[in-house]
Design a protein around this motif. Sequence first.
Motif, PDB file in Angstrom:
ATOM      1  N   LEU A  89      -7.952   5.756   0.000  1.00  0.00           N
ATOM      2  CA  LEU A  89      -7.607   4.599   0.535  1.00  0.00           C
ATOM      3  C   LEU A  89      -8.960   3.836   1.000  1.00  0.00           C
ATOM      4  CD1 LEU A  89      -4.657   6.020   0.628  1.00  0.00           C
ATOM      5  CD2 LEU A  89      -4.109   4.696   2.547  1.00  0.00           C
TER       6      LEU A  89
ATOM      7  N   ALA B  39      -4.390  -0.840  -6.993  1.00  0.00           N
ATOM      8  CA  ALA B  39      -4.398   0.682  -7.242  1.00  0.00           C
ATOM      9  C   ALA B  39      -5.309   0.791  -8.626  1.00  0.00           C
ATOM     10  CB  ALA B  39      -3.219   1.215  -7.497  1.00  0.00           C
TER      11      ALA B  39
ATOM     12  N   VAL C 172      -8.545   0.353   2.329  1.00  0.00           N
ATOM     13  CA  VAL C 172      -7.670  -0.636   2.567  1.00  0.00           C
ATOM     14  C   VAL C 172      -8.211  -1.164   4.030  1.00  0.00           C
ATOM     15  CG1 VAL C 172      -5.279  -1.247   3.216  1.00  0.00           C
ATOM     16  CG2 VAL C 172      -5.669   0.693   1.411  1.00  0.00           C
TER      17      VAL C 172
ATOM     18  N   VAL D  20       1.036  -1.223   0.025  1.00  0.00           N
ATOM     19  CA  VAL D  20       0.047  -0.219   0.056  1.00  0.00           C
ATOM     20  C   VAL D  20       0.854   1.160  -0.022  1.00  0.00           C
ATOM     21  CG1 VAL D  20      -1.799   1.445   1.488  1.00  0.00           C
ATOM     22  CG2 VAL D  20      -1.927  -1.031   1.276  1.00  0.00           C
TER      23      VAL D  20
ATOM     24  N   THR E 126      -6.324   8.623  -7.687  1.00  0.00           N
ATOM     25  CA  THR E 126      -5.946   7.124  -7.346  1.00  0.00           C
ATOM     26  C   THR E 126      -6.699   6.592  -6.188  1.00  0.00           C
ATOM     27  OG1 THR E 126      -3.896   7.648  -8.187  1.00  0.00           O
ATOM     28  CG2 THR E 126      -3.991   5.603  -7.039  1.00  0.00           C
TER      29      THR E 126
ATOM     30  N   SER F 293      -7.894  -3.022  -0.893  1.00  0.00           N
ATOM     31  CA  SER F 293      -6.965  -4.305  -0.678  1.00  0.00           C
ATOM     32  C   SER F 293      -8.280  -5.504  -0.280  1.00  0.00           C
ATOM     33  CB  SER F 293      -6.201  -4.136   0.397  1.00  0.00           C
ATOM     34  OG  SER F 293      -7.238  -4.168   1.762  1.00  0.00           O
TER      35      SER F 293
ATOM     36  N   LEU G 101      -6.714   3.463  -3.883  1.00  0.00           N
ATOM     37  CA  LEU G 101      -6.295   2.045  -3.346  1.00  0.00           C
ATOM     38  C   LEU G 101      -7.139   1.114  -2.454  1.00  0.00           C
ATOM     39  CD1 LEU G 101      -2.766   3.325  -2.052  1.00  0.00           C
ATOM     40  CD2 LEU G 101      -3.594   2.970  -4.450  1.00  0.00           C
TER      41      LEU G 101
ATOM     42  N   TYR H 286       2.332   2.138  -3.479  1.00  0.00           N
ATOM     43  CA  TYR H 286       1.319   2.724  -4.235  1.00  0.00           C
ATOM     44  C   TYR H 286       1.120   4.114  -3.867  1.00  0.00           C
ATOM     45  CZ  TYR H 286       0.246  -1.938  -6.780  1.00  0.00           C
ATOM     46  OH  TYR H 286      -0.027  -3.126  -7.429  1.00  0.00           O
ATOM     47  N   LEU H 287       0.775   4.456  -2.583  1.00  0.00           N
ATOM     48  CA  LEU H 287       0.574   5.599  -2.085  1.00  0.00           C
ATOM     49  C   LEU H 287       1.598   6.736  -2.367  1.00  0.00           C
ATOM     50  CD1 LEU H 287      -1.050   7.639  -0.576  1.00  0.00           C
ATOM     51  CD2 LEU H 287      -0.083   6.549   1.741  1.00  0.00           C
TER      52      LEU H 287
ATOM     53  N   VAL I  33      -3.582  -6.148  -3.113  1.00  0.00           N
ATOM     54  CA  VAL I  33      -3.827  -4.530  -2.790  1.00  0.00           C
ATOM     55  C   VAL I  33      -3.750  -4.266  -4.445  1.00  0.00           C
ATOM     56  CG1 VAL I  33      -2.574  -2.481  -2.513  1.00  0.00           C
ATOM     57  CG2 VAL I  33      -2.278  -4.559  -0.901  1.00  0.00           C
TER      58      VAL I  33
END
Length: 212
Positions: free
Chosen positions: A119, A191, A121, A25, A148, A152, A150, A28-29, A189
């Motif tokens: 996020l 993106a 996540v 994560v 973007t 999971s 993200l 990607y972040l 995960v």
Amino acid sequence: MRDYVAWHDQYDDPDSELSWRLRTVQGYLEAALDAALADATASVRLLSACAGDARDVVQVLAPREDAARVATTLIEVHPGIAARAARAAAAAGLRVDLRVTDAGTTDAYAGAVPADVVLLVGIFGNLSDADRQRTIRTAPQFCRPGATLLWSRGRDAGDLNSTVRAELTAAGFTELGYAAHPASDGPAVGAVRYDGPPRDLVAGQPLFSFRR
Ligand SMILES: C[S@@+](CC[C@H](N)C(=O)[O-])C[C@H]1O[C@@H](n2cnc3c(N)ncnc32)[C@H](O)[C@@H]1O
């Protein structure tokens, strides 16, 4: 619901699957923030729903010289876990909008969206199919076009991620990356970039409640 304070202890082991997820994560972040902040005049909104102790966000932002250009909102319902997030952010010199509230309705997101980086996540694997689908259909309301997101999902209760990826595509997202832990039942995960039109946040809409 699970004991999510104890759940965070899995991060103590750098070899745990959760630590792998955290590093993934964060990779990607970091890339998403690099892109969003490439223009030195840009400021960005970062949103993490069900943020936990926010170590993903805090550990990425803390060393960044441009962190002051990131307006961060964290939503976490557990007061003790949220307090940990607040302490970590303060120790790193970060100012965050920490909302100790239920992220399971759209009201929790008012004023924090549309965001540039979102996020979700540690959420999808804890939801019913219907709640996950509703959340994904609503996710465009969290995102500025080009944002973007993200996400999971663990594969311990069966690998539904081809379905999740298709649901994201149907909601207007384009996949940027997807990484799965080598263990067949480990975490994964993704993106994605929001490529749909701007969408206003619709107040008062239920999204999800955790079922574990
Ligand atoms: C699996 S953990 C993930 C935490 C963090 N995103 C991470 O990856 O480390 C899920 C978190 O969501 C929180 N949570 C559960 N239901 C929530 C809700 N309805 N609104 C906000 N937070 C919630 C839990 O307290 C827990 O901290």
